[in-house]
Design a protein around this motif. Structure first.
Motif, PDB file in Angstrom:
ATOM      1  N   PHE A  94      40.522 139.175 -18.632  1.00  0.00           N
ATOM      2  CA  PHE A  94      39.509 138.390 -17.919  1.00  0.00           C
ATOM      3  C   PHE A  94      38.114 138.630 -18.505  1.00  0.00           C
ATOM      4  O   PHE A  94      37.292 137.711 -18.573  1.00  0.00           O
ATOM      5  N   ALA A  95      37.854 139.850 -18.955  1.00  0.00           N
ATOM      6  CA  ALA A  95      36.560 140.132 -19.589  1.00  0.00           C
ATOM      7  C   ALA A  95      36.392 139.277 -20.846  1.00  0.00           C
ATOM      8  O   ALA A  95      35.316 138.729 -21.109  1.00  0.00           O
ATOM      9  N   LYS A  96      37.461 139.157 -21.604  1.00  0.00           N
ATOM     10  CA  LYS A  96      37.406 138.306 -22.810  1.00  0.00           C
ATOM     11  C   LYS A  96      37.118 136.868 -22.423  1.00  0.00           C
ATOM     12  O   LYS A  96      36.245 136.221 -22.991  1.00  0.00           O
ATOM     13  N   GLU A  97      37.868 136.371 -21.418  1.00  0.00           N
ATOM     14  CA  GLU A  97      37.651 134.992 -20.933  1.00  0.00           C
ATOM     15  C   GLU A  97      36.220 134.801 -20.448  1.00  0.00           C
ATOM     16  O   GLU A  97      35.670 133.708 -20.518  1.00  0.00           O
ATOM     17  N   SER A  98      35.625 135.874 -19.915  1.00  0.00           N
ATOM     18  CA  SER A  98      34.283 135.781 -19.337  1.00  0.00           C
ATOM     19  C   SER A  98      33.184 135.968 -20.376  1.00  0.00           C
ATOM     20  O   SER A  98      32.012 136.003 -20.019  1.00  0.00           O
ATOM     21  N   GLY A  99      33.554 136.142 -21.635  1.00  0.00           N
ATOM     22  CA  GLY A  99      32.535 136.147 -22.684  1.00  0.00           C
ATOM     23  C   GLY A  99      32.314 137.445 -23.426  1.00  0.00           C
ATOM     24  O   GLY A  99      31.447 137.523 -24.297  1.00  0.00           O
ATOM     25  N   ALA A 100      33.118 138.498 -23.132  1.00  0.00           N
ATOM     26  CA  ALA A 100      32.949 139.755 -23.877  1.00  0.00           C
ATOM     27  C   ALA A 100      33.285 139.520 -25.347  1.00  0.00           C
ATOM     28  O   ALA A 100      34.252 138.830 -25.671  1.00  0.00           O
ATOM     29  N   ASP A 101      32.487 140.080 -26.239  1.00  0.00           N
ATOM     30  CA  ASP A 101      32.715 139.871 -27.667  1.00  0.00           C
ATOM     31  C   ASP A 101      33.909 140.678 -28.167  1.00  0.00           C
ATOM     32  O   ASP A 101      34.655 140.220 -29.029  1.00  0.00           O
ATOM     33  N   HIS A 102      34.068 141.901 -27.649  1.00  0.00           N
ATOM     34  CA  HIS A 102      35.227 142.728 -27.980  1.00  0.00           C
ATOM     35  C   HIS A 102      35.602 143.533 -26.755  1.00  0.00           C
ATOM     36  O   HIS A 102      34.715 144.010 -26.052  1.00  0.00           O
ATOM     37  N   VAL A 103      36.895 143.689 -26.533  1.00  0.00           N
ATOM     38  CA  VAL A 103      37.329 144.523 -25.419  1.00  0.00           C
ATOM     39  C   VAL A 103      38.195 145.643 -25.975  1.00  0.00           C
ATOM     40  O   VAL A 103      39.065 145.404 -26.812  1.00  0.00           O
ATOM     41  N   ILE A 104      37.917 146.858 -25.538  1.00  0.00           N
ATOM     42  CA  ILE A 104      38.611 148.044 -26.046  1.00  0.00           C
ATOM     43  C   ILE A 104      39.493 148.611 -24.948  1.00  0.00           C
ATOM     44  O   ILE A 104      39.039 148.811 -23.811  1.00  0.00           O
ATOM     45  N   ASP A 105      40.745 148.867 -25.303  1.00  0.00           N
ATOM     46  CA  ASP A 105      41.706 149.444 -24.368  1.00  0.00           C
ATOM     47  C   ASP A 105      41.522 150.966 -24.365  1.00  0.00           C
ATOM     48  O   ASP A 105      42.057 151.662 -25.226  1.00  0.00           O
ATOM     49  N   ALA A 106      40.761 151.458 -23.401  1.00  0.00           N
ATOM     50  CA  ALA A 106      40.388 152.882 -23.394  1.00  0.00           C
ATOM     51  C   ALA A 106      41.589 153.800 -23.200  1.00  0.00           C
ATOM     52  O   ALA A 106      41.515 154.986 -23.505  1.00  0.00           O
ATOM     53  N   GLY A 107      42.703 153.251 -22.732  1.00  0.00           N
ATOM     54  CA  GLY A 107      43.893 154.073 -22.537  1.00  0.00           C
ATOM     55  C   GLY A 107      44.663 154.280 -23.836  1.00  0.00           C
ATOM     56  O   GLY A 107      45.407 155.248 -23.972  1.00  0.00           O
ATOM     57  N   ASN A 108      44.494 153.367 -24.781  1.00  0.00           N
ATOM     58  CA  ASN A 108      45.305 153.413 -26.004  1.00  0.00           C
ATOM     59  C   ASN A 108      44.520 153.475 -27.302  1.00  0.00           C
ATOM     60  O   ASN A 108      45.101 153.617 -28.369  1.00  0.00           O
ATOM     61  N   GLU A 109      43.198 153.298 -27.202  1.00  0.00           N
ATOM     62  CA  GLU A 109      42.397 153.321 -28.426  1.00  0.00           C
ATOM     63  C   GLU A 109      41.277 154.339 -28.236  1.00  0.00           C
ATOM     64  O   GLU A 109      40.887 154.634 -27.112  1.00  0.00           O
ATOM     65  N   SER A 110      40.700 154.809 -29.354  1.00  0.00           N
ATOM     66  CA  SER A 110      39.529 155.669 -29.239  1.00  0.00           C
ATOM     67  C   SER A 110      38.302 154.768 -29.078  1.00  0.00           C
ATOM     68  O   SER A 110      37.965 154.001 -29.974  1.00  0.00           O
ATOM     69  N   VAL A 111      37.681 154.872 -27.907  1.00  0.00           N
ATOM     70  CA  VAL A 111      36.502 154.035 -27.648  1.00  0.00           C
ATOM     71  C   VAL A 111      35.412 154.381 -28.674  1.00  0.00           C
ATOM     72  O   VAL A 111      34.733 153.506 -29.212  1.00  0.00           O
ATOM     73  N   LYS A 112      35.306 155.666 -28.963  1.00  0.00           N
ATOM     74  CA  LYS A 112      34.290 156.113 -29.915  1.00  0.00           C
ATOM     75  C   LYS A 112      34.503 155.477 -31.292  1.00  0.00           C
ATOM     76  O   LYS A 112      33.578 154.886 -31.867  1.00  0.00           O
ATOM     77  N   ASP A 113      35.723 155.575 -31.805  1.00  0.00           N
ATOM     78  CA  ASP A 113      35.993 155.009 -33.131  1.00  0.00           C
ATOM     79  C   ASP A 113      35.704 153.515 -33.163  1.00  0.00           C
ATOM     80  O   ASP A 113      35.104 153.003 -34.108  1.00  0.00           O
ATOM     81  N   ARG A 114      36.149 152.815 -32.133  1.00  0.00           N
ATOM     82  CA  ARG A 114      35.987 151.352 -32.100  1.00  0.00           C
ATOM     83  C   ARG A 114      34.506 150.970 -32.028  1.00  0.00           C
ATOM     84  O   ARG A 114      34.059 150.058 -32.706  1.00  0.00           O
ATOM     85  N   ILE A 115      33.741 151.687 -31.207  1.00  0.00           N
ATOM     86  CA  ILE A 115      32.317 151.345 -31.064  1.00  0.00           C
ATOM     87  C   ILE A 115      31.575 151.632 -32.368  1.00  0.00           C
ATOM     88  O   ILE A 115      30.766 150.816 -32.828  1.00  0.00           O
ATOM     89  N   LEU A 116      31.892 152.759 -32.991  1.00  0.00           N
ATOM     90  CA  LEU A 116      31.206 153.083 -34.248  1.00  0.00           C
ATOM     91  C   LEU A 116      31.557 152.046 -35.326  1.00  0.00           C
ATOM     92  O   LEU A 116      30.697 151.606 -36.090  1.00  0.00           O
ATOM     93  N   GLU A 117      32.798 151.615 -35.310  1.00  0.00           N
ATOM     94  CA  GLU A 117      33.240 150.592 -36.271  1.00  0.00           C
ATOM     95  C   GLU A 117      32.521 149.250 -35.999  1.00  0.00           C
ATOM     96  O   GLU A 117      31.985 148.634 -36.910  1.00  0.00           O
ATOM     97  N   LEU A 118      32.485 148.867 -34.730  1.00  0.00           N
ATOM     98  CA  LEU A 118      31.885 147.573 -34.370  1.00  0.00           C
ATOM     99  C   LEU A 118      30.374 147.544 -34.607  1.00  0.00           C
ATOM    100  O   LEU A 118      29.791 146.479 -34.796  1.00  0.00           O
ATOM    101  N   THR A 119      29.743 148.718 -34.553  1.00  0.00           N
ATOM    102  CA  THR A 119      28.276 148.758 -34.691  1.00  0.00           C
ATOM    103  C   THR A 119      27.846 149.375 -36.023  1.00  0.00           C
ATOM    104  O   THR A 119      26.707 149.814 -36.161  1.00  0.00           O
ATOM    105  N   ASP A 120      28.755 149.397 -36.987  1.00  0.00           N
ATOM    106  CA  ASP A 120      28.454 149.989 -38.305  1.00  0.00           C
ATOM    107  C   ASP A 120      27.889 151.404 -38.180  1.00  0.00           C
ATOM    108  O   ASP A 120      26.902 151.744 -38.845  1.00  0.00           O
ATOM    109  N   GLY A 121      28.463 152.174 -37.283  1.00  0.00           N
ATOM    110  CA  GLY A 121      28.075 153.572 -37.150  1.00  0.00           C
ATOM    111  C   GLY A 121      26.845 153.812 -36.281  1.00  0.00           C
ATOM    112  O   GLY A 121      26.476 154.962 -36.030  1.00  0.00           O
ATOM    113  N   GLU A 122      26.216 152.743 -35.811  1.00  0.00           N
ATOM    114  CA  GLU A 122      24.962 152.905 -35.061  1.00  0.00           C
ATOM    115  C   GLU A 122      25.180 153.385 -33.623  1.00  0.00           C
ATOM    116  O   GLU A 122      24.351 154.108 -33.066  1.00  0.00           O
ATOM    117  N   GLY A 123      26.271 152.957 -33.011  1.00  0.00           N
ATOM    118  CA  GLY A 123      26.438 153.161 -31.561  1.00  0.00           C
ATOM    119  C   GLY A 123      25.863 151.949 -30.831  1.00  0.00           C
ATOM    120  O   GLY A 123      25.199 151.101 -31.440  1.00  0.00           O
TER     121      GLY A 123
END
Ligand SMILES: NC(=O)c1ccc[n+]([C@@H]2O[C@H](COP(=O)([O-])OP(=O)(O)OC[C@H]3O[C@@H](n4cnc5c(N)ncnc54)[C@H](O)[C@@H]3O)[C@@H](O)[C@H]2O)c1
Ligand SMILES: [Zn+2]
Ligand SMILES: [Zn+2]
Length: 339
Positions: free
Chosen positions: A200-229
């Motif tokens: 539903f977040a995707k349908e509502s306009g989120a650019d990326h949604v991260i599954d915090a139960g199965n993915e590293s939120v930290k890795d994904r955010i650093l990747e999505l923001t080119d290391g900036e956070g």
């Protein structure tokens, strides 16, 4: 008239009380049409809201029609459709003088510290009511209050056009924050554990949604923001661990927005706060956000788009509370419909 009262924790009943009448020159009598059921109503019901007192008529997400106005009311008239701004304040304390009446020393929240709107009629002072476009459906306008929570979080987080924002949690509050952050022109990343909520977040306009139960939120955010956070991290999960993660994932010169009521401590190292010179800010209810939200609703820029999933009649209020509680995977926002 009928009202929904929590007489004490874990009890909910429909009571019969006299219809209220105008008392003060700025009073307005409102016929209630819709009331949203919010997490904090559930907390009052279960005795887990430390701020609430009993007995309490719940309901702070309220939309209705003006039935009668007192002689001193200037900006509202009979027949207007209104939404309730659920705070009243002293106007004199430090917070009030600073333009932050939402954290007034004597703050009284409609439906929490005082009886709220889950009843057929309510009398409120004019300044706690905002007229909305009559063409809009009641289901659309009753979301004004939760949207103001989103607007406040985005304002407190200094979100600007082009910024990256991480919102932890795709519950109704996360979604309301998302909508306001997109309107502000941000790129928005969100996390959750529940697949349906993430969809539903995707349908509502989120650019990326991260599954915090199965993915590293930290890795994904650093990747999505080119290391900036993320420039702003808004925590709409509100666990001690998500506060810690917020500090870790925010960018240099970034903002972290805290919305939770959990009294357990988070372990916060000083180094990232100082090194990145981040701003950590609380966000409670809202200050002056109703005008903005009502305008966005009126011009169609803010829509419910599937946020309301369930409607119950006043007589089925017990069923409504039980259903909301047992089915977090199915319910986004449930309403009590007064007809
Ligand atoms: N400060 C305020 O003014 C204000 C106002 C309203 C609500 N709140 C608070 O905001 C929070 C969110 O409200 P809501 O109604 O959306 O609640 P909610 O419980 O419906 O949503 C929370 C979401 O977080 C997800 N979640 C749980 N653990 C997670 C994790 N580790 N990582 C990512 N996602 C996780 C859940 O699956 C759920 O979808 C609540 O804590 C509430 O008390 C604050
Ligand atoms: Zn609410
Ligand atoms: Zn005050």
């Amino acid at each position: 008239m009928k009202a929904v009262q929590v007489p004490y924790a874990n009890e909910l009943k429909i009571i019969e009380i006299p219809k209220p009448s105008l008392q003060n020159a700025d009073d307005v009598l409102v016929k209630v049409k819709r009331v949203g059921i919010c997490g904090s109503d559930m907390h009052i019901y279960h005795g887990t809201n430390p701020l609430a007192t009993y007995p309490r008529i719940v309901g702070h997400e309220v939309a209705g029609e003006v039935i009668e106005v007192a002689e001193g009311v200037n900006n509202l008239k009979v027949g207007d459709h209104v939404v309730v701004e659920p705070i009243s304040y002293c106007g004199e304390c430090y917070a009030c003088r600073k333009g932050r009446p939402n954290v007034c020393e004597k703050l009284s929240v409609f439906g929490v510290h005082e009886d709220g709107g889950m009843r057929e009629y309510a009398v409120l002072p004019e300044k706690q009511l905002h007229a909305v476009n009559k063409e809009l459906s009641w289901d659309e306008v009753v979301l004004a209050e939760p949207y103001t929570i989103g607007a406040q979080a985005v304002w407190r987080g200094n979100v600007e056009k082009g910024d990256t924002v991480l919102i932890q949690g795709c519950g109704p509050i996360g979604i309301c924050i998302l909508k306001m952050a997109k309107i502000a022109g941000a790129t928005v990343y969100m996390t959750d554990l529940d697949e349906k909520r993430m969809d539903f977040a995707k349908e509502s306009g989120a650019d990326h949604v991260i599954d915090a139960g199965n993915e590293s939120v930290k890795d994904r955010i650093l990747e999505l923001t080119d290391g900036e956070g993320a420039n702003t991290v808004i925590d709409a999960v509100c666990l001690p661990s998500t506060v810690e993660l917020s500090i870790e994932l925010v960018s240099v010169a970034g903002n972290v927005v805290i919305l939770g009521f959990d009294e357990r401590p988070s372990a916060l190292p000083q180094l990232p706060i100082t090194k990145k010179e981040i701003t950590i800010t609380g966000s409670r209810l809202q200050t002056d956000q109703f005008g903005k939200v009502v305008e966005l609703l009126n011009n169609g820029k803010l829509k419910s788009d599937g946020l309301i999933t369930h409607r119950f009649s006043l007589n089925d209020v017990q069923e409504a509370f039980t259903f909301v509680e047992k089915n977090p995977d199915k319910v986004r926002k449930a309403l009590i419909v007064f007809e």
